[in-house]
Design a protein around this motif. Structure first.
Motif, PDB file in Angstrom:
ATOM      1  N   PHE A  35      17.572   1.744  -3.864  1.00 47.94           N
ATOM      2  CA  PHE A  35      16.210   2.067  -4.283  1.00 47.94           C
ATOM      3  C   PHE A  35      15.207   1.052  -3.733  1.00 47.94           C
ATOM      4  CE2 PHE A  35      13.077   1.233  -7.828  1.00 47.94           C
ATOM      5  CZ  PHE A  35      12.252   2.321  -7.564  1.00 47.94           C
ATOM      6  N   PHE A  36      15.527  -0.236  -3.863  1.00 48.51           N
ATOM      7  CA  PHE A  36      14.623  -1.272  -3.369  1.00 48.51           C
ATOM      8  C   PHE A  36      14.452  -1.196  -1.844  1.00 48.51           C
ATOM      9  CE2 PHE A  36      15.481  -4.195  -7.185  1.00 48.51           C
ATOM     10  CZ  PHE A  36      14.267  -3.882  -7.777  1.00 48.51           C
ATOM     11  N   ASP A  37      15.485  -0.764  -1.136  1.00 48.46           N
ATOM     12  CA  ASP A  37      15.449  -0.742   0.339  1.00 48.46           C
ATOM     13  C   ASP A  37      14.958   0.577   0.922  1.00 48.46           C
ATOM     14  OD1 ASP A  37      16.415  -3.311   0.366  1.00 48.46           O
ATOM     15  OD2 ASP A  37      18.484  -2.771   0.843  1.00 48.46           O
ATOM     16  N   ALA A  38      14.747   1.586   0.077  1.00 45.67           N
ATOM     17  CA  ALA A  38      14.419   2.925   0.589  1.00 45.67           C
ATOM     18  C   ALA A  38      13.116   2.915   1.379  1.00 45.67           C
ATOM     19  CB  ALA A  38      14.305   3.905  -0.573  1.00 45.67           C
TER      20      ALA A  38
ATOM     21  N   ALA B  30       7.898  -3.464  -0.966  1.00 44.66           N
ATOM     22  CA  ALA B  30       7.284  -4.162  -2.097  1.00 44.66           C
ATOM     23  C   ALA B  30       8.066  -3.807  -3.354  1.00 44.66           C
ATOM     24  CB  ALA B  30       5.817  -3.760  -2.244  1.00 44.66           C
ATOM     25  N   CYS B  31       8.749  -4.791  -3.926  1.00 47.96           N
ATOM     26  CA  CYS B  31       9.665  -4.554  -5.044  1.00 47.96           C
ATOM     27  C   CYS B  31       9.286  -5.437  -6.227  1.00 47.96           C
ATOM     28  CB  CYS B  31      11.104  -4.865  -4.620  1.00 47.96           C
ATOM     29  SG  CYS B  31      11.684  -3.907  -3.207  1.00 47.96           S
ATOM     30  N   LEU B  32       9.548  -4.930  -7.418  1.00 48.58           N
ATOM     31  CA  LEU B  32       9.168  -5.639  -8.626  1.00 48.58           C
ATOM     32  C   LEU B  32      10.220  -5.433  -9.707  1.00 48.58           C
ATOM     33  CD1 LEU B  32       5.549  -5.850  -9.903  1.00 48.58           C
ATOM     34  CD2 LEU B  32       7.360  -5.410 -11.538  1.00 48.58           C
ATOM     35  N   LEU B  33      10.649  -6.521 -10.328  1.00 50.08           N
ATOM     36  CA  LEU B  33      11.606  -6.488 -11.438  1.00 50.08           C
ATOM     37  C   LEU B  33      10.887  -6.919 -12.705  1.00 50.08           C
ATOM     38  CD1 LEU B  33      14.544  -6.314 -12.577  1.00 50.08           C
ATOM     39  CD2 LEU B  33      14.780  -8.736 -11.966  1.00 50.08           C
ATOM     40  N   VAL B  34      10.953  -6.087 -13.749  1.00 50.88           N
ATOM     41  CA  VAL B  34      10.292  -6.362 -15.026  1.00 50.88           C
ATOM     42  C   VAL B  34      11.358  -6.472 -16.111  1.00 50.88           C
ATOM     43  CG1 VAL B  34       8.461  -5.659 -16.602  1.00 50.88           C
ATOM     44  CG2 VAL B  34       8.417  -4.870 -14.244  1.00 50.88           C
ATOM     45  N   CYS B  35      11.487  -7.638 -16.720  1.00 54.72           N
ATOM     46  CA  CYS B  35      12.430  -7.842 -17.820  1.00 54.72           C
ATOM     47  C   CYS B  35      11.638  -8.352 -19.018  1.00 54.72           C
ATOM     48  CB  CYS B  35      13.515  -8.837 -17.425  1.00 54.72           C
ATOM     49  SG  CYS B  35      14.574  -8.277 -16.069  1.00 54.72           S
TER      50      CYS B  35
ATOM     51  N   GLN C 251       0.824  -1.219   0.000  1.00 52.20           N
ATOM     52  CA  GLN C 251       0.000   0.000   0.000  1.00 52.20           C
ATOM     53  C   GLN C 251       0.861   1.274   0.000  1.00 52.20           C
ATOM     54  OE1 GLN C 251      -0.877  -2.838   1.729  1.00 52.20           O
ATOM     55  NE2 GLN C 251      -2.395  -3.141   0.104  1.00 52.20           N
ATOM     56  N   ARG C 252       2.120   1.150   0.432  1.00 54.45           N
ATOM     57  CA  ARG C 252       3.004   2.326   0.426  1.00 54.45           C
ATOM     58  C   ARG C 252       3.577   2.607  -0.961  1.00 54.45           C
ATOM     59  NH1 ARG C 252       4.803  -0.148   5.282  1.00 54.45           N
ATOM     60  NH2 ARG C 252       6.728  -0.887   4.282  1.00 54.45           N
ATOM     61  N   GLY C 253       3.414   1.670  -1.872  1.00 53.18           N
ATOM     62  CA  GLY C 253       3.905   1.884  -3.227  1.00 53.18           C
ATOM     63  C   GLY C 253       4.955   0.870  -3.628  1.00 53.18           C
ATOM     64  N   LEU C 254       4.991   0.571  -4.920  1.00 56.72           N
ATOM     65  CA  LEU C 254       5.950  -0.374  -5.474  1.00 56.72           C
ATOM     66  C   LEU C 254       7.233   0.326  -5.891  1.00 56.72           C
ATOM     67  CD1 LEU C 254       3.560  -2.421  -7.776  1.00 56.72           C
ATOM     68  CD2 LEU C 254       5.002  -3.435  -6.001  1.00 56.72           C
ATOM     69  N   ARG C 255       8.346  -0.366  -5.711  1.00 57.64           N
ATOM     70  CA  ARG C 255       9.628   0.042  -6.280  1.00 57.64           C
ATOM     71  C   ARG C 255       9.875  -0.883  -7.456  1.00 57.64           C
ATOM     72  NH1 ARG C 255       8.634   1.404  -1.510  1.00 57.64           N
ATOM     73  NH2 ARG C 255       9.892   2.801  -0.206  1.00 57.64           N
ATOM     74  N   LEU C 256       9.800  -0.347  -8.674  1.00 60.18           N
ATOM     75  CA  LEU C 256       9.927  -1.157  -9.882  1.00 60.18           C
ATOM     76  C   LEU C 256      11.233  -0.841 -10.606  1.00 60.18           C
ATOM     77  CD1 LEU C 256       6.715   0.168  -9.883  1.00 60.18           C
ATOM     78  CD2 LEU C 256       6.485  -1.722 -11.499  1.00 60.18           C
TER      79      LEU C 256
END
Length: 431
Positions: free
Chosen positions: A424-427, A258-263, A74-79
């Motif tokens: 960035f992912f850990d911020a 909440a982290c997401l990697l898009v390849c 809910q705090r937002g995704l880091r993509l």
């Protein structure tokens, strides 16, 4: 980790990934080893709080996500977004050619490739083969010949005296690779693929190879070079370097956010496909993570995408091709890419956030703006941002010879990129 160890890992990843299919398989294998759970889009998903998952599409695109602690989503995704494909030569459907008693395969140019570096290289062939088993089942398998089996010979200067003054390369007539002498009975590509697939997948009982997607690639392995080991050379740095950095950052992150990697595949040809950035893959995954449409909009407006794709470093022999105040250096850290005509999606807020993250990570940062009298390339950044409304910054490691069969990066820049993406992912907070 010292940059030499990072580059060894990057070299191994590139060697295992001669095509987008193999790159996706390499990413998936590392995620599985790290405890990520594979999902199938055809199934119902049961996602646990704090869970870590990945899903593939077309065997050539992958999305991995870590749900983080309670309330993180809910705090937002880091993509972080990157692409699995690179310019290359793809084998045509009916490619067999016989000229001068030599057997060749016709090849279609994929993406904006530099043609000249493809000549006189030790080439191999890899990709996906779709076949029918003896039981009548249709299956697909990846294959890689690995050894050099083809070459595109240059024409001797004695027969082409003006070559050093510039001769246009015709991709139809000049680029078909030579694989062998013509033999009787005639060579059959599908039979060759059947034999090689059977060798690599002995568990199969193959009736017939029905179709394929195959790419030629350079077999020369990646190398760290220079008097002081300042440089890293390899095929497909655009954009496997970014895929590797995003993966390493995700696996090294603390798991709280909440982290997401898009390849995704097909960036080099516009991304307009079912598994490309201009297709529905990311939106489909996001709709399953956040089924409520209002909540999804709220979360995406709290999210940030770092679109990671290589940047043009200042070439010492062609310095005039850069804006005088925007010439990124190899080993000078990641580059923020800016274009006011929206070829890149960076704006002042997202660029400022990335500069802040670099400062926190102890990583140098640079910027790139194309000359005002030149056209500008683009990335998945504007596509993803316009489709999903996610604030985006376009960045990348500086490189030479982009879209060549062999590209060059600074040996310290892969480590810099991993460090800032992990930060960035850990911020705790984004903008």
């Amino acid at each position: 980790m010292p940059h030499s160890a990072i580059n060894t890992d990057l070299a191994n990843f590139i060697q295992a990934s001669p095509t987008p299919f193999h790159a996706t398989r390499s990413l998936a294998a590392r995620l599985l080893e790290a405890g990520y759970v594979p999902l199938d889009e055809r199934d119902d998903w049961e996602l646990a709080s704090g869970g870590r998952y990945f899903v593939t599409r077309n065997d050539s695109s992958l999305i991995a996500f870590s749900l983080g602690q309670d309330g993180a989503l809910q705090r937002g995704l880091r993509l972080v977004g990157a692409h699995t494909d690179s310019p290359c030569l793809r084998v045509k459907p009916q490619p067999e050619l016989e000229k001068a008693k030599l057997w060749q395969l016709g090849a279609e140019v994929y993406g904006g490739a530099l043609f000249a570096p493809w000549f006189d290289r030790d080439l191999s062939l890899a990709g996906r083969v779709t076949l029918r088993t003896d039981d009548g089942e249709l299956v697909s398998r990846l294959i890689d010949f690995e050894r050099p089996i083809a070459v595109i010979p240059s024409l001797a200067i004695h027969l082409n005296r003006g070559v050093n003054e510039g001769v246009a390369i015709n991709p139809q007539t000049h680029l078909p690779p030579v694989l062998a002498h013509v033999l009787e009975p005639k060579r059959d590509l599908r039979q060759l693929l059947r034999d090689e697939t059977q060798r690599q997948h002995p568990d199969l009982t193959i009736d017939q190879v029905l179709d394929y997607e195959l790419s030629f690639y350079d077999t020369q392995p990646p190398a760290t070079l220079g008097l002081d080991d300042d440089f890293f050379a390899a095929a497909r740095l655009d954009n496997l370097l970014s895929c590797h950095a995003g993966l390493r950052a995700l696996l090294d992150s603390d798991g709280e956010q909440a982290c997401l990697l898009v390849c995704t595949d097909h960036e080099e040809v516009g991304s307009a496909s079912a598994c490309g950035a201009d297709g529905p893959f990311l939106e489909d995954v996001l709709s399953r993570l956040l089924p409520d449409s209002t909540q999804r909009i709220q979360v995406l407006q709290r999210s940030i995408l770092v679109s990671a794709d290589n940047a043009h470093a200042l070439h010492p022999n062609f310095a005039d091709r850069h804006d005088g105040n925007h010439g990124p250096q190899l080993n000078g850290g990641p580059v923020i890419k800016i274009n006011n005509n929206q070829r890149y999606a960076s704006n002042s807020e997202t660029a400022a956030l990335f500069r802040h993250l670099c400062d926190q990570a102890g990583v140098p940062v640079q910027s790139f703006v194309v000359r005002s009298d030149m056209g500008c390339g683009s990335t998945i950044g504007p596509i993803t941002s316009s489709r999903n409304g996610i604030r985006t910054v376009d960045i990348g490691a500086p490189t030479f010879a982009m879209h060549s069969i062999r590209e060059l990066a600074g040996s310290r820049d892969p480590g810099y990129l991993i460090r800032v993406l992990r930060t960035f992912f850990d911020a705790d907070r984004l903008i």
